[in-house]
Design a protein around this motif. Structure first.
Motif, PDB file in Angstrom:
ATOM      1  N   THR A  29      -1.988  16.396  -8.124  1.00  0.00           N
ATOM      2  CA  THR A  29      -2.267  14.970  -7.988  1.00  0.00           C
ATOM      3  C   THR A  29      -1.197  14.279  -7.160  1.00  0.00           C
ATOM      4  N   MET A  30       0.045  14.652  -7.359  1.00  0.00           N
ATOM      5  CA  MET A  30       1.134  14.040  -6.597  1.00  0.00           C
ATOM      6  C   MET A  30       1.031  14.388  -5.106  1.00  0.00           C
ATOM      7  N   ILE A  31       0.631  15.622  -4.823  1.00  0.00           N
ATOM      8  CA  ILE A  31       0.429  16.025  -3.433  1.00  0.00           C
ATOM      9  C   ILE A  31      -0.724  15.230  -2.820  1.00  0.00           C
ATOM     10  N   GLU A  32      -1.780  15.045  -3.601  1.00  0.00           N
ATOM     11  CA  GLU A  32      -2.918  14.246  -3.128  1.00  0.00           C
ATOM     12  C   GLU A  32      -2.490  12.808  -2.835  1.00  0.00           C
ATOM     13  N   THR A  33      -1.644  12.254  -3.691  1.00  0.00           N
ATOM     14  CA  THR A  33      -1.174  10.883  -3.502  1.00  0.00           C
ATOM     15  C   THR A  33      -0.424  10.745  -2.184  1.00  0.00           C
TER      16      THR A  33
ATOM     17  N   LEU B 266       3.863  13.277   7.624  1.00  0.00           N
ATOM     18  CA  LEU B 266       4.570  14.434   7.087  1.00  0.00           C
ATOM     19  C   LEU B 266       3.653  15.649   7.137  1.00  0.00           C
ATOM     20  N   THR B 267       4.267  16.826   7.284  1.00  0.00           N
ATOM     21  CA  THR B 267       3.479  18.053   7.239  1.00  0.00           C
ATOM     22  C   THR B 267       3.187  18.418   5.780  1.00  0.00           C
ATOM     23  N   LYS B 268       2.295  19.360   5.615  1.00  0.00           N
ATOM     24  CA  LYS B 268       1.948  19.796   4.254  1.00  0.00           C
ATOM     25  C   LYS B 268       3.170  20.345   3.537  1.00  0.00           C
ATOM     26  N   ASP B 269       3.968  21.149   4.250  1.00  0.00           N
ATOM     27  CA  ASP B 269       5.167  21.722   3.639  1.00  0.00           C
ATOM     28  C   ASP B 269       6.161  20.634   3.265  1.00  0.00           C
ATOM     29  N   GLN B 270       6.303  19.634   4.105  1.00  0.00           N
ATOM     30  CA  GLN B 270       7.211  18.529   3.786  1.00  0.00           C
ATOM     31  C   GLN B 270       6.743  17.762   2.555  1.00  0.00           C
ATOM     32  N   ILE B 271       5.434  17.585   2.454  1.00  0.00           N
ATOM     33  CA  ILE B 271       4.880  16.885   1.285  1.00  0.00           C
ATOM     34  C   ILE B 271       5.168  17.665   0.007  1.00  0.00           C
ATOM     35  N   VAL B 272       4.951  18.985   0.032  1.00  0.00           N
ATOM     36  CA  VAL B 272       5.232  19.816  -1.145  1.00  0.00           C
ATOM     37  C   VAL B 272       6.717  19.747  -1.485  1.00  0.00           C
ATOM     38  N   THR B 273       7.566  19.750  -0.485  1.00  0.00           N
ATOM     39  CA  THR B 273       9.014  19.704  -0.711  1.00  0.00           C
ATOM     40  C   THR B 273       9.438  18.390  -1.358  1.00  0.00           C
TER      41      THR B 273
ATOM     42  N   ARG C 195       9.502  15.143  -8.546  1.00  0.00           N
ATOM     43  CA  ARG C 195       9.289  15.669  -9.892  1.00  0.00           C
ATOM     44  C   ARG C 195      10.616  15.906 -10.605  1.00  0.00           C
ATOM     45  N   SER C 196      11.601  16.357  -9.867  1.00  0.00           N
ATOM     46  CA  SER C 196      12.907  16.613 -10.473  1.00  0.00           C
ATOM     47  C   SER C 196      13.559  15.329 -10.973  1.00  0.00           C
ATOM     48  N   LEU C 197      13.227  14.191 -10.374  1.00  0.00           N
ATOM     49  CA  LEU C 197      13.817  12.917 -10.778  1.00  0.00           C
ATOM     50  C   LEU C 197      13.377  12.517 -12.184  1.00  0.00           C
ATOM     51  N   SER C 198      12.195  12.982 -12.590  1.00  0.00           N
ATOM     52  CA  SER C 198      11.674  12.669 -13.921  1.00  0.00           C
ATOM     53  C   SER C 198      11.820  13.833 -14.887  1.00  0.00           C
ATOM     54  N   GLY C 199      12.507  14.861 -14.460  1.00  0.00           N
ATOM     55  CA  GLY C 199      12.679  16.015 -15.332  1.00  0.00           C
ATOM     56  C   GLY C 199      11.454  16.893 -15.418  1.00  0.00           C
ATOM     57  N   LEU C 200      10.540  16.760 -14.459  1.00  0.00           N
ATOM     58  CA  LEU C 200       9.351  17.603 -14.441  1.00  0.00           C
ATOM     59  C   LEU C 200       9.668  18.941 -13.790  1.00  0.00           C
ATOM     60  N   SER C 201       8.852  19.930 -14.075  1.00  0.00           N
ATOM     61  CA  SER C 201       9.095  21.262 -13.533  1.00  0.00           C
ATOM     62  C   SER C 201       8.939  21.277 -12.019  1.00  0.00           C
ATOM     63  N   THR C 202       9.694  22.131 -11.374  1.00  0.00           N
ATOM     64  CA  THR C 202       9.613  22.303  -9.917  1.00  0.00           C
ATOM     65  C   THR C 202       9.363  23.776  -9.608  1.00  0.00           C
ATOM     66  N   LYS C 203       8.885  24.024  -8.398  1.00  0.00           N
ATOM     67  CA  LYS C 203       8.615  25.402  -8.004  1.00  0.00           C
ATOM     68  C   LYS C 203       9.925  26.185  -7.886  1.00  0.00           C
TER      69      LYS C 203
ATOM     70  N   ASN D  10       0.840  -1.195   0.000  1.00  0.00           N
ATOM     71  CA  ASN D  10       0.000   0.000   0.000  1.00  0.00           C
ATOM     72  C   ASN D  10       0.874   1.244   0.000  1.00  0.00           C
ATOM     73  N   MET D  11       0.345   2.320  -0.530  1.00  0.00           N
ATOM     74  CA  MET D  11       1.000   3.617  -0.449  1.00  0.00           C
ATOM     75  C   MET D  11       0.466   4.333   0.784  1.00  0.00           C
ATOM     76  N   PRO D  12       1.315   4.606   1.797  1.00  0.00           N
ATOM     77  CA  PRO D  12       0.830   5.229   3.041  1.00  0.00           C
ATOM     78  C   PRO D  12       0.232   6.611   2.798  1.00  0.00           C
ATOM     79  N   ALA D  13      -0.676   7.004   3.673  1.00  0.00           N
ATOM     80  CA  ALA D  13      -1.263   8.345   3.631  1.00  0.00           C
ATOM     81  C   ALA D  13      -0.416   9.251   4.514  1.00  0.00           C
ATOM     82  N   PHE D  14       0.647   9.811   3.967  1.00  0.00           N
ATOM     83  CA  PHE D  14       1.614  10.565   4.762  1.00  0.00           C
ATOM     84  C   PHE D  14       1.005  11.819   5.377  1.00  0.00           C
ATOM     85  N   GLY D  15       0.075  12.444   4.674  1.00  0.00           N
ATOM     86  CA  GLY D  15      -0.531  13.653   5.213  1.00  0.00           C
ATOM     87  C   GLY D  15      -1.668  13.341   6.162  1.00  0.00           C
TER      88      GLY D  15
END
Length: 293
Positions: free
Chosen positions: A254-258, A185-192, A198-206, A175-180
């Motif tokens: 979606t990734m944050i929701e996951t 994890l805190t919300k800020d940690q999840i966003v971080t 995202r950077s691991l796949s070459g996706l854009s980051t904030k 199972n994928m744990p519900a970290f939030g």
């Protein structure tokens, strides 16, 4: 409205008898239905009564009326399938007896397995994975080489047989744990950590995202399943996070929701629903789509 008359007469324009009703100068003609139409209507009523008696028709509290003939489209289908199985009997027996690895080496068995597997896939799997097995949000694409639980013939057969989180003791259980939601994890940690992933796949980051902090959060909380290099682990159903293939979508929300709510999709166990030869055929068909390893 003008007064209306009630005296039957012959309409002077059409020469047809009227009912005697007239409104604002409009006369109601008396034109009965043709006799052949009336008798056809009565015949249909009699036919329907006979049909209700002979065939299953009326719903009841706990079933339905069976009818004198006891007809069932399901039973008729079962007869047709039994006839088809009788025709394929020897070939399906050979398919059931052959080791998985040998099926793809035998052109005749491979053709049978792919034909059988395609039909069974369409009947049982296409609702989730799509008719072309391209998947959808939350349902893996079976055409690529990205596999949650492994893409070898044996691993595909295992997944089809026992499923994932299906309740079967032999099924995959990760199972994928519900970290939030669970306060891991805190919300800020999840966003971080999402920005790091995202950077691991070459996706854009904030802009200004602390990727170093995200890497540490990942190492502390995610690497035990996804691996130190985030390449995934088929034994746990942990996906590769570096290949730009995302089961639920690659947008940041979606990734944050996951990470916040976790994931735990269910793959049903088909053992007991499908016979062993059919499961083999399904495994071979899926493996031959192009993404099998």
């Amino acid at each position: 409205m003008a007064d209306h008359a009630h005296h039957a007469e012959i309409d002077k324009v059409t020469g047809t008898a009227t009912t005697g009703h007239e409104w604002d100068g409009i006369k109601e003609l008396n034109t009965p239905l043709p006799r052949w139409w009336i008798w056809t209507f009565y015949a249909c009523i009699l036919w329907s009564i006979g049909y209700f008696i002979v065939y299953p028709a009326w719903p009841l509290m706990d079933g339905y009326t069976k009818g004198l003939f006891g007809y069932s489209s399901r039973a008729e289908l079962a007869v047709d399938l039994a006839k088809l199985d009788a025709v394929r009997g020897d070939k399906m027996a050979a398919l059931a007896a052959a080791p998985l690895a040998d099926i793809e080496k035998d052109p005749a068995l491979l053709a049978l397995a792919r034909a059988k597997g395609k039909v069974v896939f369409g009947d049982n799997c296409a609702a989730c994975h799509g008719s072309g097995a391209a998947g959808g949000k939350g349902f893996p694409n079976l055409n690529d080489d990205d596999w949650l639980w492994g893409g070898s013939l044996e691993q595909i057969e295992q997944t089809i047989k026992y499923g994932a989180r299906s309740g079967n003791d032999e099924g995959h259980m990760g199972n994928m744990p519900a970290f939030g939601k669970d306060g891991l994890l805190t919300k800020d940690q999840i966003v971080t950590v999402v920005n790091y992933v995202r950077s691991l796949s070459g996706l854009s980051t904030k802009p200004g995202a602390d990727l170093a902090a995200g890497k540490q959060i990942f190492a502390d909380n995610c690497s035990s399943c996804h691996g130190d290099e985030a390449k995934g682990n088929p034994e746990l159903g942990a996906p590769n996070l570096t290949d730009k293939i995302w089961l639920y979508g690659s947008d940041e929300a979606t990734m944050i929701e996951t990470l916040t709510n976790g994931r735990g999709g269910v793959m049903p166990a088909w053992i007991g629903r499908l016979d062993p030869a059919t499961i083999k055929a399904m495994a071979v068909y899926v493996h031959s789509l192009g993404g099998g390893k």
